[in-house]
Design an enzyme around this catalytic site. Sequence first.
Site, short mmCIF file in Angstrom:
data_model
loop_
_atom_site.label_atom_id
_atom_site.label_comp_id
_atom_site.label_asym_id
_atom_site.label_seq_id
_atom_site.Cartn_x
_atom_site.Cartn_y
_atom_site.Cartn_z
N HIS A 80 0.86 -1.19 0.00
CA HIS A 80 0.00 0.00 0.00
C HIS A 80 0.89 1.23 0.00
O HIS A 80 2.13 1.11 -0.02
CB HIS A 80 -0.95 -0.04 1.21
N ARG A 102 -3.32 -5.21 7.06
CA ARG A 102 -4.38 -5.84 7.85
C ARG A 102 -5.70 -5.07 7.78
O ARG A 102 -6.74 -5.62 8.17
CB ARG A 102 -3.93 -6.01 9.31
N MET A 138 -2.26 3.33 7.28
CA MET A 138 -2.36 2.26 6.28
C MET A 138 -1.71 1.00 6.82
O MET A 138 -0.69 1.04 7.50
CB MET A 138 -1.70 2.70 4.99
N GLN A 156 9.40 -1.93 16.49
CA GLN A 156 10.20 -2.75 15.56
C GLN A 156 11.41 -1.96 15.03
O GLN A 156 12.54 -2.46 15.02
CB GLN A 156 9.32 -3.20 14.40
N GLY A 215 1.87 3.15 2.25
CA GLY A 215 2.89 3.17 3.31
C GLY A 215 4.18 2.54 2.82
O GLY A 215 5.27 3.11 2.94
N HIS A 216 4.05 1.34 2.24
CA HIS A 216 5.23 0.66 1.69
C HIS A 216 5.85 1.51 0.57
O HIS A 216 7.07 1.66 0.49
CB HIS A 216 4.83 -0.69 1.07
P1 AMP Z 1 4.87 -4.94 6.61
O1 AMP Z 1 4.68 -5.35 5.19
O2 AMP Z 1 3.59 -4.67 7.34
O3 AMP Z 1 5.81 -5.85 7.36
O4 AMP Z 1 5.59 -3.53 6.57
C1 AMP Z 1 6.79 -3.35 5.89
C2 AMP Z 1 7.34 -1.99 6.22
O5 AMP Z 1 6.42 -0.99 5.85
C3 AMP Z 1 7.60 -1.83 7.73
O6 AMP Z 1 8.82 -1.13 7.92
C4 AMP Z 1 6.42 -1.00 8.17
O7 AMP Z 1 6.68 -0.21 9.31
C5 AMP Z 1 6.19 -0.13 6.95
N1 AMP Z 1 4.82 0.38 6.95
C6 AMP Z 1 3.68 -0.33 7.06
N2 AMP Z 1 2.62 0.47 7.08
C7 AMP Z 1 3.09 1.75 6.98
C8 AMP Z 1 2.48 3.04 6.96
N3 AMP Z 1 1.16 3.20 7.03
N4 AMP Z 1 3.28 4.12 6.85
C9 AMP Z 1 4.62 3.97 6.79
N5 AMP Z 1 5.26 2.78 6.80
C10 AMP Z 1 4.50 1.68 6.90
#
Ligand code: AMP
Length: 303
Positions: free
Chosen positions: A44, A197, A194, A163, A46-47
Amino acid sequence: MREAPLAAASVETVHTVEWMKQSARAARAEGRIVGFVPTMGALHEGHLSLIRAAQKQCEPVIVSLFVNPKQFGPNEDLSKYPRMLEADAAKLSGLGVDALFTPSPAEMYPDGFRTYVQVEGLSERLEGRSRPGHFRGVTTVVLKLLEIVQPHFAYFGRKDAQQARIVRQMVDDLNLDTEIVACPIVREPDGLAMSSRNAYLKPEERRAATALYRALDAARREIAAGKGDTLRLETAMRKILNAEPLAKTDYAEIVDADSFEPVTRLRRAAFALLAVFVGSTRLIDNMLIEPSAEHPQEFVVSL
Ligand code: AMP
């Protein structure tokens, strides 16, 4: 006649540790600045914000997509975690990402795997208390990924504040040659952070999920009014969360940004941290609280 726009070149997809090692080491040997963004996919904005931050500083940028079984508890959502490799690869191609590393669980954890890394103290509180073994799984996979890719810079979201802090500690303690960059939280227009989940949320839960942002915003208002007593801030957050019938609070705490220990008054940088079940979906969010540069008695927040 106008030509059709060129389709974005598709991202190189790497499945094996060996090939990822060779390719990343070749880039480093050429003197290029390697950037790395680890993810579990279902990408999304965020990524994508982490990827864009990486692209400003690095070339090549390597993204990993690995739903790491070691960081899920026995009763968690490993089997139903959203998996959409094709759509994710298309997004990465569109952004011009150089490589997608997507190993299988057996490639990362072959039979006989038995080495884990654990950052003591920081890993046992908050998320670690609610999800025993979670951070041990995170640090183990992140160390493996950093060893495989050997990036100059690795990008993490402040969305997962504990984390990011734990990974930074591991990198310092183990003298890894990677700089950890923490990036801001990307939110939906109504404030919901974002998250992959969020896809689990039913429509009425999706509406209720804004309670996390509203709770942080209530604490923000207290801080803006000069209130530095953390009990008062936590009460303001809980009031909002308790008023939402579909939400069940796991924790709502103000902690020191370095130790992640609870604080009673705002003095140094701190986080307001939330973990809340909305229906059966567990969501986390946070707000960074820092002394103002001009007026150190006052605090500014980043949501
Ligand atoms: P995940 O795929 O949930 O393991 O997230 C991968 C990376 O994206 C991690 O470093 C998360 O902190 C970051 N991340 C997830 N959601 C967001 C968001 N809404 N804004 C910024 N970074 C995010």
